[in-house]
Design an enzyme around this catalytic site. Structure first.
Site, mmCIF file in Angstrom:
data_model
loop_
_atom_site.group_PDB
_atom_site.id
_atom_site.type_symbol
_atom_site.label_atom_id
_atom_site.label_comp_id
_atom_site.label_asym_id
_atom_site.label_seq_id
_atom_site.Cartn_x
_atom_site.Cartn_y
_atom_site.Cartn_z
ATOM 1 C CD GLU A 72 1.960 3.918 6.179
ATOM 2 O OE1 GLU A 72 1.575 3.471 5.086
ATOM 3 O OE2 GLU A 72 1.962 3.238 7.221
ATOM 4 C CG ASP A 105 2.638 0.204 9.476
ATOM 5 O OD1 ASP A 105 2.518 0.340 8.247
ATOM 6 O OD2 ASP A 105 1.767 -0.328 10.197
#
Length: 771
Positions: free
Chosen positions: A473, A436
């Site tokens: 990401e 993330d």
């Protein structure tokens, strides 16, 4: 040798030093000291009385325990009458490695890093089984002597005769109070060990009776090693063949419509029960939203606009080693969660499905300085674990959007992250990780971008992680957008945000997007054809957990996040969505048909693209969040998989989605190892420069003659297209026409009789196969 320690029990006893570390003791002397200081009574306020001799040596003083004032009795001399109620412990200096709680020859060793601490106290609680929700009881405390219990910056102690399980532990840590220098020490807090392999707290997800439960580390050296089975093996699916299903463990089965026993809804065990659905859908990898321990009640710690919500996505990590304990069935707690997680992985692997974890190393649950929530890192050594701005009074830097930023490239923090990743691979057999806001991992300790970030390089080169899928990401909330340029060492894949945006814009009919659409479906060579990177380093997606669902993407022009309590200010405004003529739910048959046609167009484009496709849980039946594009705090049907809706759409919408996935996996023309060359694809296009052209057709060539012809029409009118000749001795068969109703929209064996032209309907797509 016996050494000098301070030990206490909140609401009970505290001991002074009992011996010089250099003292020479006879056996009788040692025995006497053991009686005096190493056998401690667990005298609770519930009724055990001290002898008259003991009472004469007890002082009362005020102590702060879990934020409450309580009376702490200080025992200065051992009372023999107390020994019968006492567990016996013997203590040693311990060792610096491994960090965390570990079993050694002479007991349980505890080791924790803190560079700037001036005092460290180990706190232990031995609650009765079945009472682990009651973490506010007394704790035995061991004050560590920096001369005896410290090696470098690691504090350690070994305790003999501790139970091998069912012990809760944490630390009180004190140090400099100068916030301007980045310190946040407060010895009133009992902190979770960053290396705790298990974390205990409340047992039931969202249980309001235990909303303010504390979290403590625990360990389990009693359980037998998990039995993975004699015929067990990892799926080891090549990256180019992956089809990823992004999902939330709890939301997958929490709804009553799952028809599961209430004790296993929303759990790892519940997911196991629904593996047949995943197999029918056709995916071969699940990407689980965060499963590290987190506090679902974090929004309810103080009055605020979000205090009605429960964190159901889990992007607020408490500890990087412990599986989320409230995903265990039947309130099984930390030990049960660990076992059940392994059972889930084993079952998924047995079905040929890989397990990828969405991991959050960019920030933690400890919030900002305005509303701090100190549970671990902040109180252990804030200046080490978080990025702080020493030029601005030691304020926390915030590149995560969540109030703090983990100091990932500090050597100690980097090793913590690597140890965590290795733990999930070795202990739990996971197959990969999606990181993330991974651009945070590319920032130095001062927050500045790094060209060759040590952590990202170390993950790529680590021997234990060598077989893992690693996916970034590639952006953060500080503007470090690295799609196509994430430091990769030829290993890292990326969530391709440009793929998402370009496909959305082309399919909904934006002008000038045909060339970008062609680039994306052919593997995004403009981004990834560098060094030794491959098409599968692009993880293609149209929909992910944050943002619109697929159904909402074709039903709403604007986000509708009022239920979040932030006045509609949260969530992205750049959705590239189109409501097909009406905002929200409607009974207009024409609009409803267009919406489902558009969903099929998106899904077909995703599954025929070079690279790794990823879809979102629920899109296979058309899940709606009614326009909420940031539903992280709703533990309701807004996020929960609706199994009755799946049943209702099983024969049409679900059938199409499933058939297309299975079709992809049977045709290697969609999964090239290398980027497409002229011999791999023919573009049937001579109108590239016309921005008003919204039609694209191309043929993917198969070396055995089984070519695939595809056409996408984003115009609002029919396009009559010339079909190229099929390969020698072959004929075109229509497999897909998204304009047709089920079951004609997908015919796996193909429909013959395709002539030299085909009328492609508005906002539709076709797939022909040469047979």
């Amino acid at each position: 040798m016996l050494h000098s320690y301070f030990i206490s029990k909140s609401n009970c006893t505290k001991f002074p030093p009992i011996a010089s570390p250099n003292a020479t003791l006879s056996s009788s002397g040692a025995s006497s000291l053991l009686q005096m200081g190493l056998k401690w009574s667990r005298i609770a306020s519930s009724g055990r009385r001290l002898s008259s001799k003991a009472r004469s040596h007890v002082k009362n003083r005020t102590a702060n325990v879990y934020g409450r004032q309580s009376r702490e009795r200080v025992l200065e001399e051992e009372a023999p009458e107390m020994a019968e109620a006492t567990p016996s412990f013997k203590i040693f200096p311990g060792q610096a490695f491994p960090l965390g709680a570990s079993e050694v020859d002479n007991g349980i060793n505890f080791a924790i890093f803190s560079q700037h601490a001036t005092a460290v106290t180990l706190c232990l609680s031995l609650p009765q089984r079945g009472e682990l929700d009651k973490l506010d009881g007394g704790m035995v405390e061991f004050s560590l002597d920096p001369h005896l219990n410290k090696t470098g910056d690691i504090w350690h102690i070994c305790i003999e005769d501790l139970p091998r399980s069912n012990v809760l532990y944490g630390y009180r840590i004190d140090g400099p109070k100068n916030w301007d220098e980045g310190h946040r020490f407060d010895s009133n807090n009992v902190l979770i060990d960053p290396y705790a392999k298990l974390v205990e707290g409340r047992r039931t997800f969202g249980d309001p009776k235990h909303k303010l439960s504390k979290f403590l580390g625990t360990y389990d050296f009693d359980s037998l090693p998990f039995d993975w089975g004699d015929d067990y093996k990892l799926p080891n699916i090549p990256e180019r063949d992956l089809v990823i299903y992004e999902m939330n463990v709890r939301a997958f089965t929490a709804d009553e419509s799952s028809c599961l026993d209430q004790n296993i809804r929303g759990t790892y065990a519940g997911l196991i029960e629904k593996i047949p659905h995943l197999l029918q859908l056709g995916i071969n990898a699940v990407e689980l939203l965060p499963v590290f321990e987190f506090d679902e009640f974090e929004f309810q710690r103080r009055p605020n606009p979000r205090d009605h919500m429960i964190n159901t996505w889990g992007y607020s990590t408490i500890n990087f080693f412990a599986p989320m304990s409230r995903y265990a069935s039947g309130g099984g707690g930390a030990v049960g969660a660990s076992r059940e997680f392994k059972e889930m992985v084993k079952a998924l692997h047995g079905a040929g499905i890989e397990v990828i974890l969405d991991v959050v190393y960019n920030h933690t649950n400890e919030a900002d300085d305005k509303h701090p929530y100190t549970t671990s890192f902040r109180g252990i050594d804030n200046k080490v674990y978080y990025m702080v701005d020493l030029n601005n009074k030691g304020q926390l830097l915030n590149f995560s959007g969540c109030g703090n930023t983990f100091n990932c490239n500090h050597p100690v923090v980097m090793e913590l992250i690597l140890d965590s990743l290795r733990h999930w691979v070795v202990e739990y057999h996971v197959d990969g990780f999606r990181f993330d806001l991974a651009s945070v991992l590319c920032r130095g300790t001062d927050g500045s971008p790094l060209g060759a970030p040590p952590l990202v390089r170390a993950i790529a080169r680590d021997a234990t992680l060598s077989g893992c899928k690693i996916i970034a990401e590639p952006w953060d909330c500080g503007g470090l957008y690295l799609v196509g340029s994430f430091p990769n060492w030829d290993r890292w894949g990326e969530w391709n945000g440009k793929y998402r945006d370009d496909l959305r814009r082309f399919i909904k009919g934006d002008a000038g997007m045909k060339g970008a659409f062609a680039t994306r479906v052919s593997g995004s060579a403009d981004l990834y054809c560098k060094n030794k990177r491959k098409p599968y380093h692009s993880v293609n997606f149209v929909i992910a957990h944050d943002g619109f669902t697929l159904r909402d993407l074709v039903s709403y022009n604007f986000k509708h996040n009022e239920a979040n309590g932030e006045g509609g200010n949260d969530g992205s405004n750049d959705n590239f969505s189109w409501n097909c003529g009406f905002e929200g739910e409607t009974d207009n048959a024409g609009i409803v048909a267009l919406r489902f046609r558009q969903m099929k167009n998106f899904h077909l484009a995703l599954m025929i693209s070079q690279g790794i496709p990823m879809m979102l849980m629920g899109d296979e039946y058309g899940h709606t969040r009614y326009g909420n594009n940031n539903s992280y705090g709703h533990d309701t049907a807004l996020n929960n998989f609706q199994w009755q809706q799946l049943t209702a759409r099983k024969s049409d919408h679900f059938r199409f989605f499933s058939e297309v996935i299975h079709y992809r996996q049977k045709h290697q023309v969609f999964c090239h190892e290398n980027f497409l060359t002229k011999s791999d694809v023919t573009w049937h296009e001579d109108n590239w420069d016309n921005p008003e052209s919204k039609f694209l057709a191309f043929t993917l060539h198969d070396k055995n003659g089984g070519d695939i012809y595809l056409a996408f029409n984003a115009h609002d009118f029919f396009v009559k297209v010339s079909i190229p000749p099929a390969p020698p001795a072959r004929h075109w068969f229509r497999v897909v026409d998204t304009n047709l109703g089920s079951p004609d929209d997908f015919v796996v064996e193909g429909v013959p009789g395709i002539g030299g032209t085909y009328n492609v309907a508005p906002y539709s797509s076709i797939l022909l196969e040469a047979k």
